[in-house]
Design a protein around this motif. Structure first.
Motif, short mmCIF file in Angstrom:
data_model
loop_
_atom_site.label_atom_id
_atom_site.label_comp_id
_atom_site.label_asym_id
_atom_site.label_seq_id
_atom_site.Cartn_x
_atom_site.Cartn_y
_atom_site.Cartn_z
N PHE A 29 0.83 -1.20 0.00
CA PHE A 29 0.00 0.00 0.00
C PHE A 29 0.86 1.26 0.00
O PHE A 29 0.64 2.18 -0.79
CB PHE A 29 -0.93 -0.03 1.22
N ARG A 30 1.86 1.30 0.86
CA ARG A 30 2.74 2.47 0.93
C ARG A 30 3.48 2.67 -0.38
O ARG A 30 3.57 3.79 -0.90
CB ARG A 30 3.73 2.32 2.08
N GLN A 31 4.04 1.60 -0.94
CA GLN A 31 4.83 1.71 -2.16
C GLN A 31 3.96 2.10 -3.36
O GLN A 31 4.38 2.89 -4.20
CB GLN A 31 5.56 0.40 -2.42
N TYR A 32 2.77 1.56 -3.42
CA TYR A 32 1.88 1.90 -4.53
C TYR A 32 1.50 3.37 -4.46
O TYR A 32 1.51 4.09 -5.48
CB TYR A 32 0.62 1.03 -4.48
N LEU A 33 1.17 3.85 -3.27
CA LEU A 33 0.80 5.24 -3.09
C LEU A 33 1.95 6.16 -3.45
O LEU A 33 1.77 7.18 -4.15
CB LEU A 33 0.35 5.48 -1.65
N ALA A 34 3.15 5.83 -3.00
CA ALA A 34 4.32 6.65 -3.32
C ALA A 34 4.59 6.68 -4.81
O ALA A 34 4.93 7.73 -5.38
CB ALA A 34 5.55 6.12 -2.57
N GLY A 35 4.41 5.54 -5.49
CA GLY A 35 4.63 5.51 -6.93
C GLY A 35 3.63 6.37 -7.68
O GLY A 35 3.97 7.05 -8.65
N LEU A 36 2.37 6.37 -7.24
CA LEU A 36 1.36 7.20 -7.89
C LEU A 36 1.66 8.69 -7.71
O LEU A 36 1.40 9.50 -8.60
CB LEU A 36 -0.03 6.89 -7.31
N LEU A 37 2.23 9.05 -6.57
CA LEU A 37 2.49 10.46 -6.27
C LEU A 37 3.81 10.95 -6.83
O LEU A 37 4.09 12.15 -6.82
CB LEU A 37 2.48 10.67 -4.75
N ALA A 38 4.64 10.05 -7.33
CA ALA A 38 5.95 10.45 -7.86
C ALA A 38 5.78 11.24 -9.16
O ALA A 38 4.74 11.18 -9.81
CB ALA A 38 6.80 9.20 -8.10
#
Length: 476
Positions: A36-45
């Motif tokens: 969840f954290r990694q997916y969210l960070a990737g979307l916000l990059a």
């Protein structure tokens, strides 16, 4: 993916911990929480390429498909056990609880659908259908969405993919088949059940032209303001008006100095400029100022009714002072109020720009219904994370909850003092700025959202003195 983003998410520091933390209990394992954290960070990059799983994991787009980090995200999205509906429900719960984003009765619930191209025939919900984003029929996936918006901010509420009839054994006669109109009506009812209050449901002519759709909302007790096509027809005798255009042309107009049946309303845009439009109640068949459905025409020029600056609106909100006001379950709306409500509808288009052009709404490369819904739920989480990150660093300087309510409607209750507008958001980042430091510094993306957000409400002549309160605007 930036190392600082991954690091901040991994440790749960700052906005990341505040946003992710309340959702962690919905994920049953450490691996799911990490996903969840990694997916969210990737979307916000920053968006350097389509946000496929390889992009979200920071891997090379072709050879990197087999990288362990990519495979972990693939498993998280497609195979692991977690419920996207519960994640969306928790997101909405947090939005309702936060004073900066809580819904109020001056806001609008916008219904719309958006399609994106997808190749092949194996992906869930894919079909040869109308894709409004491209203005043509093509192979793709269409999702019906609801958006909560006012003059201050906007964010997605629900999203449900539309499944074409070919996916069902009995086609359109299959009991499980639902049209986009049925999905939209269900989502409006679901939003109300989830605790979202709003002044009215707004939609464009793709929904407003459908008598059955408006009827479903009315039967559910929901107010609406919806556009009609100028040539939307109704049966009538002889020379009687039979389209909204005809009804508008039948209204008296002798210029701004002698407006006749028209009333001036002021529209204020985000850059500070204002325009004087004119609005009027028209009669079309059984629709009229005091009928169950009103036809309101709002235009920049009643003399010429320009195509791109004229709205033909159907609403079930009663006219102030009319015979339906006392018995109606909905508060009355004057012409300026009806115009304001539909003006807010356009900001779902701005929302699409954010989720599609920045957050990768259509970039998924998965086929199952579950994986698609999970991707959409996570994109909506990323969208709302940006507002949370901004408000955490720029807290409101005043009471932002200044809704128009039944207890502040002049004749029906004492008028409350308008809340002065304060500096809720600082000046935005420069035009074209990309989103850097996606976890703790979401300012650039939020600035783009604010710059394109709805204009603050402006009182028009027929609003003055009625005690109608507006939410204080965010400065651009």
């Amino acid at each position: 993916m930036r190392d600082d983003a991954t690091s901040a998410l991994s440790c749960g520091a700052g906005p990341a911990g505040r946003v992710c933390g309340p959702v962690y209990d919905l994920f049953g394992s450490l691996a799911q929480r990490r996903g969840f954290r990694q997916y969210l960070a990737g979307l916000l990059a920053p968006r350097d390429r389509n946000k496929t799983l390889t992009a979200l994991a920071g891997a090379e787009p072709v050879a990197g498909a087999g990288h362990p980090a990519v495979q972990r995200l693939q498993f998280f999205l497609s195979e692991s056990r977690w419920d996207p509906d519960r994640v969306s429900a928790r997101r909405l719960e947090l939005l309702r609880a936060d004073p900066a984003t809580a819904p109020h009765d001056a806001g609008v619930l916008v219904i719309d659908d958006s399609g994106d191209r997808k190749d092949g025939t194996k992906t869930a919900h894919v079909g040869h259908q109308w894709l409004g984003r491209y203005g043509k029929t093509d192979n793709g996936v269409v999702t019906v969405t609801t958006l909560r918006a006012d003059e201050r901010l906007y964010y997605p509420v629900h999203a449900v993919p539309y499944t074409p009839a070919r996916h069902f054994a009995k086609g359109k006669s299959d009991p499980a088949f639902r049209t986009k109109l049925q999905i939209g009506a269900d989502l409006a009812i679901e939003a109300r059940a989830a605790g979202f209050v709003f002044r009215a449901v707004a939609a464009d002519s793709a929904y407003g032209d459908q008598d059955g759709f408006r009827g479903e909302l009315a039967e559910a007790g929901l107010p609406f303001v919806m556009a009609l096509k100028p040539r939307h027809g109704t049966w009538a005798y002889g020379a009687d008006a039979y389209t909204p255009v005809d009804a508008a042309r039948a209204l008296a107009w002798d210029g701004p100095a002698d407006p006749g049946d028209w009333q001036a309303v002021t529209r204020t845009f985000r850059d500070g400029r204002t325009e004087t439009w004119f609005a009027a109640d028209a009669t079309l068949g059984w629709w009229g100022p005091d009928g169950f459905t009103r036809l309101v025409v709002a235009t920049a020029d009643p003399g010429t009714l320009p195509d791109k600056a004229t709205w033909y609106l159907a609403t079930n909100l009663p006219r102030p002072g009319g015979p339906r006001e006392a018995a109606s379950v909905h508060p009355p709306a004057d012409l300026a109020e009806v115009t304001r409500i539909y003006g807010i509808r356009h900001w779902i288009e701005q929302s699409y720009k954010q989720v599609k052009d920045q957050l990768g709404w259509a970039d998924f490369q998965v086929r199952s219904d579950t994986a698609i819904r999970r991707h959409q739920a996570l994109v909506n989480c990323a969208f709302c994370f940006c507002w949370d990150a901004w408000f955490a660093e720029n807290p409101p300087q005043h009471d932002i909850a200044a809704p128009w309510s039944e207890h502040g409607r002049g004749e029906r209750g004492p008028a409350r003092r308008r809340t002065a507008a304060g500096a809720v958001l600082a000046a935005g980042a420069a035009r074209g700025t990309r989103l850097a430091f996606p976890v703790d510094r979401a300012a650039a993306l939020v600035a783009g959202m604010v710059q394109g957000a709805p204009a603050s409400a402006a009182a028009s002549p027929d609003q003055l003195g009625r005690g109608r309160l507006r939410p204080a605007p965010l400065h651009p």
